[in-house]
Design an enzyme around this catalytic site. Sequence first.
Site, PDB file in Angstrom:
ATOM      1  N   VAL B  84      -4.092   4.696  72.872  1.00  0.00           N
ATOM      2  CA  VAL B  84      -4.323   4.562  71.581  1.00  0.00           C
ATOM      3  C   VAL B  84      -4.312   5.840  70.443  1.00  0.00           C
ATOM      4  O   VAL B  84      -3.940   6.117  70.535  1.00  0.00           O
ATOM      5  CB  VAL B  84      -6.124   4.978  71.204  1.00  0.00           C
ATOM      6  CG1 VAL B  84      -6.882   4.829  70.641  1.00  0.00           C
ATOM      7  CG2 VAL B  84      -6.540   4.526  72.514  1.00  0.00           C
ATOM      8  N   CYS B  85      -3.644   4.530  69.353  1.00  0.00           N
ATOM      9  CA  CYS B  85      -3.047   5.512  68.125  1.00  0.00           C
ATOM     10  C   CYS B  85      -3.939   5.974  67.042  1.00  0.00           C
ATOM     11  O   CYS B  85      -3.875   5.576  66.192  1.00  0.00           O
ATOM     12  CB  CYS B  85      -1.865   4.842  67.968  1.00  0.00           C
ATOM     13  SG  CYS B  85      -0.281   5.017  68.752  1.00  0.00           S
ATOM     14  N   LEU B  86      -4.697   6.894  68.109  1.00  0.00           N
ATOM     15  CA  LEU B  86      -5.754   7.539  66.929  1.00  0.00           C
ATOM     16  C   LEU B  86      -6.094   8.113  65.656  1.00  0.00           C
ATOM     17  O   LEU B  86      -4.651   9.119  66.382  1.00  0.00           O
ATOM     18  CB  LEU B  86      -6.579   7.808  68.539  1.00  0.00           C
ATOM     19  CG  LEU B  86      -8.539   8.012  67.330  1.00  0.00           C
ATOM     20  CD1 LEU B  86      -8.662   6.986  66.599  1.00  0.00           C
ATOM     21  CD2 LEU B  86      -8.817   8.492  68.809  1.00  0.00           C
TER      22      LEU B  86
END
Lengths: 688, 183
Positions: B84-86
């Site tokens: 996840v590239c949160l």
Amino acid sequence: MRKAGRTGVRQDQRHHHSRLNEIDENWVLRPSVDQEPNLIQTDLSPPSSPSTSSATESRIEPITVSLLVSNRTPRTRQNFKWVSKNRRAHAVKPKFVKRSELGSPNNEVGSLNSLDSDIGSLSIEQKVNTKQEKGGDEEEGEGRERGWRETIEVSESVEDVDGIFSRLEKFQLGVEEPELSEEQLRINDQLQGDELLAMESIYGDNVFILDRHDGLRSFQIHTHIEAPSGIAITAMLNSSDELQTKIDSSDDFSYSFRVEYLPPILLTCLLPKPYPSHLPPYFAISVRWLDSSKISNLCSKLDSIWREQLGQEVIYQWVEWLQSSSLSHLGFDKEIMLGTCGKRLTGDRRAVSGISSPDVDIPLIKSYNDERHLENFLTNLHECCICFSEYAGTEFIRLPCQHFFCCKCMRTYSDMHIKEGTISKLQCPDTKCGGMVPPALLKRLLGDEEYERWESLMLQKTLDSMSDVAYCPRCETPCIEDEDQHAQCSKCLFSFCTLCRERRHVGIACMTPELKLLILQERQNSSQLKEEQKHREREMINEILSVKEILRDAKQCPSCKMAISRTEGCNKMVCDNCGQYFCYRCNQAIDGYDHFRSGTCDLFPQEVIQEWEERINPRQVLGQIQAELFAAHGQACPNCGQFNAKIGNNNHIFCWACQVHYCYLCKKIVRRSSQHYGPRGCKQHTVG
Amino acid sequence: MSSPSKRREMDLMKLMMGDYKVEMINDGMQEFYVDFHGPSESPYHGGVWRIRVELPDAYPYKSPSIGFVNKIYHPNVDEMSGSVCLDVINQTWSPMFDLVNVFEVFLPQLLLYPNPSDPLNGEAAALMMRDRAAYEQRVKEYREKYAKPEDIGAAPEEKSSDEELSEDESDSSDEQVAGKADP
């Protein structure tokens, strides 16, 4: 006889008054207090009998001796032992020193109870005596009261202790004190001494005793009013003197705020010789946040308390009343109305009001409140919300946004950001705050080296955000870039090319680093080169080589050319220096993930995916290898479509992708193998 | 850093107290799995995803890394790797955020309100914009396939049954081979 006595007293007072002005700043301190306890304690033995007076008779000598001593030698204060305790917790700064706590507090406390009963019982005696003279008392009382009423000056200073004391002395001058017998004086003196000690043990630091030469006791007691749940203070902002009668609040603006600590009420007392038998103490009440009429109200209440129990010690009752009931008496228990000063009522001279105007009073009250809160904070244990360790309040750092964290955490946090160079993120750690960390605080927190680095990073960042700034290669001063990559340093007047930082070369391209390196290396061998020059060029060679080395592994940000090397993660990179997103594979500036869908660059390089899969799902790797090995015999999973190899002869296949079992022969999902395989169903083991 | 270990312990404990099933990997308090349930009122509701959390050395000053172990169909989660590239996690991390924050606020918010303008899974983003119903349907399909509660918990059981069978299988194959060796 009376008359003579009166003049005698008066002269004394006047004499005293002038001397007061001389030794303004330097009050003589009490002699060592060791003497006193002995006196007190021995008095306890015979409580309520007339013999007390005789008992004290023999002990009168020490008292009078000490009084005489202090009368004669006003300047021998250096002989006196004293322990001073400066309490700077509030705005009022008394100019005299608190008497040291008595050496044996245990004895004090133990004796206190008996003291109380003594005082109580002794005062019964006094009452009997005073009844006879009561007639005279009342007259005096009235005269005294008349003496209080005078016009009040505007903005009296609460802090002016000397002023208050001189006022008290004036009160005394205005009063005709009764002549008392020796015995009566002794009794009073005894009672006064006892009472003072009692006050000290009860109120401790809040009692400030002043030593005087005429043997009269005087002191100031600070009564702190605290409202743990907060009390509102409201100030009317545009009222003026003339409009006293107008109580129309709709036109006025008011400002309201809450505090938990109020500046103390100061009760300053001067005990005359006929106290407590005939006269009450001369007193003045100073409050910074009440106006004179309110304080006068309080003074009258104190008067009535005295009248309720004439002849008894009354200080304790007074202080207790001020502490607990003064606000409610004024109707201020929920909210305090800040009055104005300058009400030209003929008020009580004993009321010293510190009120001047809202713009002075409000900050004062607020800052006192803040100081007390800070004191409270510092002395208590708190838990840091980052590391959850408990420390005393002194180990914490409070930011301007009022959030506080322990020193260790702030230090680690700042160090990390400075090391990483992400100083733009060096702000209040609180999640929603983002408040600034003041540079002075950083200076204290960091080492010199780190602070310097921070400063230079800040400067660099600021200048870098201005795109047309270049640094002079010779003197490093920032210069503004003109058109055509040209800049001229204002300091050393060096005219240079901003691209290669050499002397300006019109029409010729910049020298490539490789060529430069070659030339420099050649020149190192030259004998014509001076040592210094050689050294400098050596440095340049090293620099070029380092850059070359860095660029070998790293990629440059497309917008700011900062060299960045990736340690882990995907190909979508963010430049820490300028925030530009770029693709690590092809070095292009990108925005979002679209770039990785177009097909040329993968988001995750294959190695990274492989590593991840090995960590997450080892069976996947196994499955993939097996699929390759036994590719001939395999079947796509009926559930998710993943190709799985048949292992050996076993027709029961486990899909590593969706974790389902299925049969190689009939290609169906198998939920209960015992039912599916068997003589009637599929064979579990077949070759091929 | 010794004192941050108290912070890690507290965070882990808070996570466990918050009814999350936490499974440590090798006792170092560096990495662990957490079972995360899809937020209600989203098509992810009912699904259970195993999330791998890795706390860096500099935690809490640096953000933890988050990845989905089993597949999830979401515009902001990479389908292949599950990472996840949160943005919140990476860019605006504060030492005062903790793991419970991540699982209570950030992840549910991400699942409830995907950000189609910065998608890792472009196809999912496109589908979401184009045909919301179909997108939700797809989400549910993936959920059924990969995020059943049994999928998370049943994996170890399956493994043991697999081993049983393989043991049987090796026996029988041995016999077979033995049988064939005769002539």
